[in-house]
Design a protein around this motif. Structure first.
Motif, short mmCIF file in Angstrom:
data_model
loop_
_atom_site.label_atom_id
_atom_site.label_comp_id
_atom_site.label_asym_id
_atom_site.label_seq_id
_atom_site.Cartn_x
_atom_site.Cartn_y
_atom_site.Cartn_z
N PHE A 123 0.84 -1.19 0.00
CA PHE A 123 0.00 0.00 0.00
C PHE A 123 0.88 1.25 0.00
O PHE A 123 2.11 1.17 0.06
CB PHE A 123 -0.93 -0.01 1.22
N ASP A 124 0.24 2.40 -0.05
CA ASP A 124 0.99 3.65 -0.06
C ASP A 124 1.70 3.87 1.27
O ASP A 124 1.11 3.68 2.34
CB ASP A 124 0.05 4.84 -0.34
N ALA A 125 2.93 4.25 1.20
CA ALA A 125 3.72 4.57 2.39
C ALA A 125 4.64 5.73 2.04
O ALA A 125 4.92 6.00 0.87
CB ALA A 125 4.53 3.38 2.87
N ASP A 126 5.11 6.42 3.05
CA ASP A 126 5.97 7.59 2.86
C ASP A 126 7.30 7.31 3.56
O ASP A 126 7.47 7.65 4.74
CB ASP A 126 5.30 8.82 3.44
N PRO A 127 8.25 6.70 2.86
CA PRO A 127 9.54 6.38 3.50
C PRO A 127 10.25 7.64 4.00
O PRO A 127 9.93 8.76 3.59
CB PRO A 127 10.34 5.72 2.38
N ALA A 128 11.20 7.45 4.86
CA ALA A 128 11.99 8.58 5.36
C ALA A 128 12.65 9.31 4.21
O ALA A 128 13.10 8.68 3.24
CB ALA A 128 13.05 8.06 6.33
N PRO A 129 12.75 10.65 4.28
CA PRO A 129 13.49 11.38 3.25
C PRO A 129 14.92 10.87 3.11
O PRO A 129 15.43 10.66 2.01
CB PRO A 129 13.45 12.83 3.74
N GLU A 130 15.55 10.65 4.27
CA GLU A 130 16.86 10.01 4.35
C GLU A 130 16.90 9.24 5.66
O GLU A 130 16.07 9.45 6.55
CB GLU A 130 18.00 11.03 4.27
N ARG A 131 17.86 8.35 5.81
CA ARG A 131 17.96 7.54 7.02
C ARG A 131 19.37 7.65 7.60
O ARG A 131 20.37 7.55 6.87
CB ARG A 131 17.68 6.08 6.69
N VAL A 132 19.46 7.88 8.90
CA VAL A 132 20.74 7.91 9.60
C VAL A 132 21.24 6.47 9.72
O VAL A 132 20.62 5.65 10.41
CB VAL A 132 20.61 8.56 10.99
N VAL A 133 22.34 6.16 9.07
CA VAL A 133 22.79 4.77 8.99
C VAL A 133 24.02 4.47 9.84
O VAL A 133 24.55 3.36 9.81
CB VAL A 133 23.06 4.36 7.52
N ARG A 134 24.49 5.44 10.59
CA ARG A 134 25.57 5.23 11.56
C ARG A 134 25.29 6.10 12.78
O ARG A 134 24.53 7.07 12.71
CB ARG A 134 26.94 5.61 10.96
N LYS A 135 25.93 5.78 13.87
CA LYS A 135 25.78 6.59 15.07
C LYS A 135 26.28 8.01 14.78
O LYS A 135 27.42 8.20 14.32
CB LYS A 135 26.58 5.99 16.22
N PRO A 136 25.46 9.04 15.01
CA PRO A 136 25.88 10.42 14.74
C PRO A 136 27.14 10.77 15.54
O PRO A 136 27.30 10.37 16.69
CB PRO A 136 24.68 11.26 15.19
N GLN A 137 28.02 11.54 14.92
CA GLN A 137 29.25 12.00 15.57
C GLN A 137 29.05 13.44 16.02
O GLN A 137 28.92 14.34 15.19
CB GLN A 137 30.43 11.89 14.62
N ILE A 138 29.02 13.63 17.33
CA ILE A 138 28.80 14.97 17.88
C ILE A 138 30.15 15.58 18.24
O ILE A 138 30.91 15.02 19.04
CB ILE A 138 27.89 14.91 19.13
N ARG A 139 30.45 16.70 17.60
CA ARG A 139 31.70 17.42 17.84
C ARG A 139 31.38 18.84 18.28
O ARG A 139 30.22 19.25 18.29
CB ARG A 139 32.57 17.40 16.58
N LYS A 140 32.39 19.57 18.62
CA LYS A 140 32.17 20.93 19.10
C LYS A 140 31.54 21.78 17.99
O LYS A 140 32.15 22.03 16.95
CB LYS A 140 33.48 21.56 19.55
N GLY A 141 30.28 22.16 18.22
CA GLY A 141 29.59 23.05 17.29
C GLY A 141 29.08 22.40 16.03
O GLY A 141 28.57 23.09 15.15
N GLN A 142 29.19 21.07 15.92
CA GLN A 142 28.69 20.43 14.71
C GLN A 142 28.34 18.96 14.98
O GLN A 142 28.83 18.35 15.93
CB GLN A 142 29.72 20.52 13.58
N VAL A 143 27.49 18.44 14.11
CA VAL A 143 27.11 17.02 14.17
C VAL A 143 27.30 16.44 12.77
O VAL A 143 26.85 17.03 11.78
CB VAL A 143 25.64 16.84 14.61
#
Length: 337
Positions: free
Chosen positions: A271-291
């Protein structure tokens, strides 16, 4: 009609039910049963006979593995629910469901009672699953049917079929037969396997067969085209956090109160579905002032997006983003748009 409600969340109810399974079973015996069963499951030879032989086996392994299976399937189902917010399964068949972890995950994702059938070849697992389900008001009418999972599998028409941590136990021909049977019977199919290169390969093969049968991918992929990951170079998998029981700590010798279950999955629908625009495929890396976000995009590519403080609310969302999340959040544009 009044729908019965849980006094506590299904996951907590399941953990409480599992806690009582090992009463009267010596801790050493339970640990030995789990270690033996893990060795069997990690073997390289597929089996067409039940690995879980008796109640002691089933109780020990259920107490050890069921919470992780539940959390992994619950995560996959949550992604499906996000992609199809107006849909809920009116019926559910769990193939190779054993003690029914996936049925608990379905009841945690969509409220209400529905016809549920669990198919498995291990009668001790089915019996224990029936016993555990008595604690869940939405699973009390579940049918627990002994069935050989393979080329002869027959599934009656249903809205949802789940196949979790089953394909590894089958020969390649039987895996294909099971996926085809699920595709022929269901409006939605969710397949979950261990988050290993081999598990991912089985999921990708199943994904291809579902697409060939007319399904579209609802999650995790933002498209139904070819996976951009080069086999042998990497694999797509995700992580679900699981509270560790005393049996977990005894078998693994760990001290942390949790562990992370790695899994691969595909959720596909007719049936109709609306997949994610994009998918986070690794653990995000949080750095000073940026991700730094590693993303799978709808144009069949993997890319890294850097979100900085100058992106305002999007930066705050990136700091909260989890591995496996859809990106960007609703009503926000990507940093690269």
């Amino acid at each position: 009609m009044n729908v019965p409600k849980f006094a506590v969340a299904p996951g907590e109810t399941l953990r409480a039910a599992l806690a009582g399974l090992l009463e009267g079973l010596p801790a050493k015996q339970a640990a030995q049963a789990v270690e033996r069963l893990i060795a069997n499951y990690r073997g390289s030879t597929p089996t067409d006979a039940p690995i879980l032989r008796d109640r002691a086996d089933v109780a020990a392994y259920a107490a050890y593995r069921m919470p992780a299976t539940y959390e992994a399937v619950r995560s996959a189902l949550g992604a499906l629910a996000d992609a199809a917010p107006g849909w809920a399964p009116g019926s559910h068949v769990d193939v190779g469901g054993g003690t029914g972890a996936a049925t608990w995950a379905v009841s945690a994702t969509w409220d209400g009672e529905r016809p549920v059938t669990v198919l498995d070849w291990a009668e001790p697992a089915l019996a224990l699953g029936r016993e555990l389900a008595a604690a869940n008001p939405w699973l009390k009418a579940t049918e627990w049917q002994r069935s050989r999972i393979g080329s002869a599998l027959s599934i009656e028409s249903t809205d949802l079929v789940t196949v979790s941590y089953v394909l590894k136990e089958l020969t390649r021909d039987d895996r294909r037969s099971v996926v085809d049977a699920a595709a022929n019977a269901a409006q939605a199919v969710v397949i979950v396997e261990p988050g290993t290169p081999d598990g991912y390969a089985r999921v990708i093969e199943a994904r291809g067969r579902l697409i060939a049968a007319g399904f579209r991918v609802a999650a995790p992929c933002p498209h139904s085209s070819a996976c951009p990951i080069v086999p042998g170079d990497d694999w797509c998998h995700f992580s679900a956090r699981v509270s560790r029981s005393s049996l977990h700590r005894q078998v693994k010798g760990g001290s942390l109160p949790y562990e992370d279950e790695k899994f691969s999955y595909v959720a596909a629908v007719r049936f109709d579905a609306d997949p994610a625009p994009e998918r986070v495929v690794r653990k995000p890396q949080i750095r000073k002032g940026q991700v730094l976000l590693d993303l799978c995009a709808p144009d069949e590519r993997l890319h890294r997006e850097t979100v900085t403080k100058r992106h305002g609310p999007l930066y705050r969302a990136a700091r909260d983003a989890q591995w496996g999340d859809a990106w960007p959040p609703p009503h926000q544009e990507s940093a690269e748009s």
